[in-house]
Design an enzyme around this catalytic site. Sequence first.
Site, PDB file in Angstrom:
ATOM      1  N   ASP A 102       4.669  23.876  25.825  1.00 13.84           N
ATOM      2  CA  ASP A 102       4.434  23.260  24.518  1.00 13.84           C
ATOM      3  C   ASP A 102       5.349  23.956  23.508  1.00 13.84           C
ATOM      4  O   ASP A 102       5.088  25.095  23.102  1.00 13.84           O
ATOM      5  CB  ASP A 102       2.966  23.425  24.098  1.00 13.84           C
ATOM      6  CG  ASP A 102       1.984  22.662  24.982  1.00 13.84           C
ATOM      7  OD1 ASP A 102       2.351  22.318  26.127  1.00 13.84           O
ATOM      8  OD2 ASP A 102       0.842  22.421  24.537  1.00 13.84           O
ATOM      9  N   LYS A 167       2.600  16.354  20.458  1.00 18.03           N
ATOM     10  CA  LYS A 167       1.370  17.092  20.162  1.00 18.03           C
ATOM     11  C   LYS A 167       1.287  17.329  18.659  1.00 18.03           C
ATOM     12  O   LYS A 167       2.295  17.619  18.017  1.00 18.03           O
ATOM     13  CB  LYS A 167       1.409  18.420  20.941  1.00 18.03           C
ATOM     14  CG  LYS A 167       0.291  19.413  20.647  1.00 18.03           C
ATOM     15  CD  LYS A 167       0.449  20.646  21.536  1.00 18.03           C
ATOM     16  CE  LYS A 167      -0.482  21.781  21.119  1.00 18.03           C
ATOM     17  NZ  LYS A 167      -0.318  22.974  21.973  1.00 18.03           N
ATOM     18  N   LYS A 201      -1.131  14.552  22.561  1.00 15.71           N
ATOM     19  CA  LYS A 201      -2.076  15.675  22.581  1.00 15.71           C
ATOM     20  C   LYS A 201      -2.467  16.076  21.166  1.00 15.71           C
ATOM     21  O   LYS A 201      -1.663  16.655  20.443  1.00 15.71           O
ATOM     22  CB  LYS A 201      -1.445  16.874  23.310  1.00 15.71           C
ATOM     23  CG  LYS A 201      -2.334  18.127  23.336  1.00 15.71           C
ATOM     24  CD  LYS A 201      -1.675  19.257  24.115  1.00 15.71           C
ATOM     25  CE  LYS A 201      -2.439  20.571  23.990  1.00 15.71           C
ATOM     26  NZ  LYS A 201      -1.827  21.669  24.765  1.00 15.71           N
TER      27      LYS A 201
END
EC number: 4.1.2.4
Length: 259
Positions: A102, A167, A201
């Site tokens: 990430d 995300k 996400k």
Amino acid sequence: MTDLKASSLRALKLMDLTTLNDDDTDEKVIALCHQAKTPVGNTAAICIYPRFIPIARKTLKEQGTPEIRIATVTNFPHGNDDIEIALAETRAAIAYGADEVDVVFPYRALMAGNEQVGFDLVKACKEACAAANVLLKVIIETGELKDEALIRKASEISIKAGADFIKTSTGKVAVNATPESARIMMEVIRDMGVEKIVGFKPAGGVRTAEDAQKYLAIADELFGADWADARHYRFGASSLLASLLKALGHGDGKSASSY
């Protein structure tokens, strides 16, 4: 099964159970691995700092859940625009054995009008991840971007540069995931026609079974009830797990964590 129970079971299996605290230790990460294996199923992944990946890998294997994926973070949480550093951190995370990375998008550079550095940074990290069969999630920090046009632009740039997921947040700023920003980001996925290959996400601030239900409802509305599986949807959270387990009849809903 009630609607809340059904959505809670879905959400649990989509969790990236997270600890990203300055005081993390091997013991805390081992405990997180144990928590990821629940009486009603496993979380999709855990999300930890890179240095803890080896102990997590060992623990997950020993407890019989090697399929739980290990995610980590790079260019985190600041989202600086130094591509070489972000790439070096991403390569190091891969070397530690991450299944997923990430990376924080250089959101301040975008706010200052520089779209290119974000594209180049994500593209470089994607090339490193793709070579190692590692999934790349890009954190755009919606709570700092604030503006819908900027959230949309950061999402588009990340997807064009090869993000496997977009995300919302690091969980380290004042405003993290919101249903509003989630909808904008998922609409970008829909509008670009990439819902088969790009996931979403929300992270930070998704704390209750009811919160998770709301986020899943947006995904179901936009893409249908079958889209939000572990390849297309994750929740970045820690305290959420206790709430989901309580909704499913396990535990008291209390958690030691606030993420």
